[in-house]
Design a protein around this motif. Structure first.
Motif, short mmCIF file in Angstrom:
data_model
loop_
_atom_site.label_atom_id
_atom_site.label_comp_id
_atom_site.label_asym_id
_atom_site.label_seq_id
_atom_site.Cartn_x
_atom_site.Cartn_y
_atom_site.Cartn_z
N GLU A 10 0.86 -1.18 0.00
CA GLU A 10 0.00 0.00 0.00
C GLU A 10 0.89 1.23 0.00
O GLU A 10 1.81 1.35 0.79
N GLN A 53 0.78 5.49 0.01
CA GLN A 53 -0.07 6.65 0.24
C GLN A 53 0.50 7.85 -0.49
O GLN A 53 1.70 8.05 -0.55
N GLY A 110 -4.83 6.56 -0.75
CA GLY A 110 -4.11 5.31 -0.69
C GLY A 110 -4.36 4.49 -1.93
O GLY A 110 -5.42 4.58 -2.55
N ARG A 111 -3.39 3.71 -2.30
CA ARG A 111 -3.57 2.81 -3.44
C ARG A 111 -2.65 1.60 -3.25
O ARG A 111 -1.61 1.69 -2.62
N ALA A 112 -3.06 0.49 -3.78
CA ALA A 112 -2.28 -0.73 -3.67
C ALA A 112 -1.52 -0.94 -4.97
O ALA A 112 -2.06 -0.75 -6.06
#
Length: 60
Positions: free
Chosen positions: A5, A7, A55-57
């Motif tokens: 993850e 951010q 946030g992103r994965a």
């Protein structure tokens, strides 16, 4: 495959409460860097500033 993850922080600003927020388009990967930008901008402008966190994965 591992997924982490990440951010991203974006600084938004507006002149009054009725205006829409705008951004410069710059993103920051570190909270400390984004806070330093806000401190610098507060000295230069009277606009309302706000820090947004997204946030992103990311697959590895």
């Amino acid at each position: 495959m591992k997924v982490i993850e990440k951010q991203v922080y974006i600084v938004g600003f507006r002149k009054t409460d009725n205006d829409e927020r705008e951004t410069s388009g710059a993103t920051y990967g570190n909270l400390i860097d984004a806070q330093a930008v806000i401190k610098g901008l507060q000295k230069e402008t009277q606009q309302q500033l706000k820090l947004f966190k997204f946030g992103r994965a990311i697959p590895l």
